[in-house]
Design a protein around this motif. Structure first.
Motif, PDB file in Angstrom:
ATOM      1  N   GLN A  51       0.775  -1.243   0.009  1.00 51.69           N
ATOM      2  CA  GLN A  51       0.160   0.044  -0.055  1.00 51.69           C
ATOM      3  C   GLN A  51       0.854   1.418  -0.076  1.00 51.69           C
ATOM      4  O   GLN A  51       0.560   2.255  -0.641  1.00 51.69           O
ATOM      5  N   ARG A  52       2.128   1.309   0.733  1.00 46.65           N
ATOM      6  CA  ARG A  52       2.763   2.403   0.920  1.00 46.65           C
ATOM      7  C   ARG A  52       4.143   2.513  -0.032  1.00 46.65           C
ATOM      8  O   ARG A  52       4.656   3.286  -0.461  1.00 46.65           O
ATOM      9  N   ASP A  53       4.562   1.114  -0.185  1.00 44.69           N
ATOM     10  CA  ASP A  53       5.853   0.657  -0.866  1.00 44.69           C
ATOM     11  C   ASP A  53       5.660   0.612  -2.404  1.00 44.69           C
ATOM     12  O   ASP A  53       5.225  -0.471  -2.852  1.00 44.69           O
ATOM     13  N   THR A  54       5.846   1.618  -3.093  1.00 41.41           N
ATOM     14  CA  THR A  54       5.538   1.537  -4.666  1.00 41.41           C
ATOM     15  C   THR A  54       6.856   0.777  -5.203  1.00 41.41           C
ATOM     16  O   THR A  54       7.961   1.157  -4.411  1.00 41.41           O
ATOM     17  N   PRO A  55       7.053   0.243  -6.330  1.00 38.75           N
ATOM     18  CA  PRO A  55       8.392  -0.488  -6.720  1.00 38.75           C
ATOM     19  C   PRO A  55       9.455   0.654  -6.635  1.00 38.75           C
ATOM     20  O   PRO A  55      10.659   0.260  -6.535  1.00 38.75           O
ATOM     21  N   GLU A  56       9.193   1.754  -7.022  1.00 35.57           N
ATOM     22  CA  GLU A  56       9.852   2.754  -7.188  1.00 35.57           C
ATOM     23  C   GLU A  56      10.864   3.302  -5.985  1.00 35.57           C
ATOM     24  O   GLU A  56      11.979   3.111  -5.731  1.00 35.57           O
ATOM     25  N   LEU A  57       9.796   3.714  -4.987  1.00 31.83           N
ATOM     26  CA  LEU A  57      10.129   3.942  -3.580  1.00 31.83           C
ATOM     27  C   LEU A  57      11.064   2.944  -2.905  1.00 31.83           C
ATOM     28  O   LEU A  57      12.223   3.312  -2.448  1.00 31.83           O
ATOM     29  N   LEU A  58      10.527   1.671  -2.958  1.00 23.98           N
ATOM     30  CA  LEU A  58      11.214   0.418  -2.603  1.00 23.98           C
ATOM     31  C   LEU A  58      12.606   0.214  -3.096  1.00 23.98           C
ATOM     32  O   LEU A  58      13.371   0.055  -2.241  1.00 23.98           O
ATOM     33  N   GLN A  59      12.928   0.426  -4.434  1.00 24.79           N
ATOM     34  CA  GLN A  59      14.339   0.109  -4.793  1.00 24.79           C
ATOM     35  C   GLN A  59      15.286   1.351  -4.503  1.00 24.79           C
ATOM     36  O   GLN A  59      16.269   0.931  -4.260  1.00 24.79           O
ATOM     37  N   LYS A  60      14.931   2.544  -4.408  1.00 26.65           N
ATOM     38  CA  LYS A  60      15.458   3.525  -4.061  1.00 26.65           C
ATOM     39  C   LYS A  60      15.760   3.480  -2.597  1.00 26.65           C
ATOM     40  O   LYS A  60      17.183   3.632  -1.971  1.00 26.65           O
TER      41      LYS A  60
END
Lengths: 222, 158
Positions: free
Chosen positions: A114-123
């Protein structure tokens, strides 16, 4: 007959030794903190997404060793600690030229899509080590994967120092919708090159112990 | 007029003295902020709190000059292999004792930082204590690698 036996006995001994050698493999490996599964276990629900690699599924873990850790970026203490430990482990593997082990692929699986988009997560994950992968997916898929690997997790809301429990998505007090914490298992899972769960590394995770355990498992594995 | 001035001066001296006594009672050592990804939703702050007085002291509030939504006090507890993060109303330090804020235990969290500080940066914090006094702390951002201490078998930070 006696002559025949004398030739047969060394052959038999060699066969016994060979068989013993095979059985010795994983069952007799002495690990310090890793629990080796008596038989590798299939993983269900590995249909996740990585921001640049796209699908992260059973093919993504074949032909290499992987370490899975379940967490979330809003995780205040445990996840950064574990990520730093795995980063230190990777640094030590890279620095030790004579080390006979295959460097594992470290995969951080979000329990909080819900909060961790793939972009945010990889960064977030890439900060700890450039090789680390952050993957996420549908909540139902993650639930299936977590269940198949024995990962427990629970979303928890706090209000004025008290735990609101149990809480369903429908009755979360206004303003607290995104404030939850996720209590979760802190184990690290070792996946073998057939894409099956092979061992569980229990916390606390000391980088040197992880290296020794993974290396022992790898050399006994076939 | 003169007596008023000297009274005011006396009060000022007394309050300064009170502040320094309080500061000496709670000694803060090794304050640090764990270096985090540029998009980290929370930052961990750690330090050792040593109480040299004969009364319990507690940290009841934390403020920071860093742009954050708010600061929280937490404790991580592991039960049956599950890590639980439990928000705390205060961090107690027993008389003649110390409480160590460290990864996997007591810690301060700075939530939703506008900008995540980088290695070597200083983060200013104010700890509000249970006796009403305040104590300033400057914590440095550094890496959070763990090291096993072979003597105590405890996890230690670099």
């Amino acid at each position: 007959m006696k002559k025949k036996l004398s030739g047969f006995i060394p052959f038999l001994s060699a066969l016994v030794l060979l068989l013993a050698g095979c059985q010795q493999e994983l069952a007799s490996v002495k690990t310090e903190a890793a629990f080796i599964l008596p038989e590798e276990a299939a993983i269900d629900g590995l249909k996740l997404t990585h921001v640049s690699q796209g699908d992260f599924d059973s093919d993504s873990v074949k032909g290499k060793w992987s370490l899975f850790f379940f967490g979330y970026t809003h995780c205040p203490d445990v996840c950064p600690t574990e990520l730093y430990r795995m980063a230190e482990m990777m640094g030590k593997i890279e620095a030790a030229a004579g080390l006979k082990m295959e460097s594992p692929q470290v995969v951080f699986i979000s329990l909080d899509p819900q909060r961790d988009t793939p972009e945010l997560l990889q960064k977030y994950v890439g900060f700890y080590h450039p090789s680390f992968l952050g993957v996420t997916g549908e909540q139902s898929t993650i639930d299936r994967l977590a269940k198949s690997m024995g990962v427990y997790y629970q979303r928890v809301y706090h209000l004025n120092g008290k735990v609101l429990d149990p809480v369903s998505q429908e009755n979360v007090p206004e303003g607290l919708e995104n404030s939850y914490l996720v209590n979760h298992s802190a184990a690290i899972f070792l996946i073998n090159p057939r894409g099956k769960l092979q061992a569980v590394l229990t916390p606390p995770h000391d980088p040197d112990v992880m290296i020794r355990d993974i290396s022992s498992i790898q050399s006994a594995w076939r | 007029m003169k007596s008023n001035t000297s009274r005011a001066l006396g009060t000022l001296l007394l309050s300064l003295l009170a502040f320094s006594v309080a500061a000496e009672e709670l000694m803060i050592t090794n304050p640090w902020v764990r270096s985090a990804p540029p998009n980290a939703p929370a930052l961990g702050v750690f330090m050792k709190l040593s109480n040299h007085s004969s009364d319990e002291i507690a940290v009841v509030e934390v403020r920071t000059s860093l742009e954050v939504s708010h600061a929280e006090m937490h404790r991580t507890v592991m039960t049956d292999g599950v890590m639980k993060m439990i928000p705390q109303k205060q961090i107690p330090v027993a008389a003649h004792s110390s409480t160590e804020l460290k990864p996997g235990s007591w810690h301060i969290m700075l939530m939703q930082p506008e900008q995540v500080p980088v290695m070597g940066d200083s983060v200013h914090l104010t700890l509000v204590l249970s006796d009403g006094t305040e104590q300033m702390v400057v914590a440095t951002v550094r890496k959070g690698e763990m090291k096993m201490d072979s003597h105590s078998h405890e996890m230690k930070m670099d």
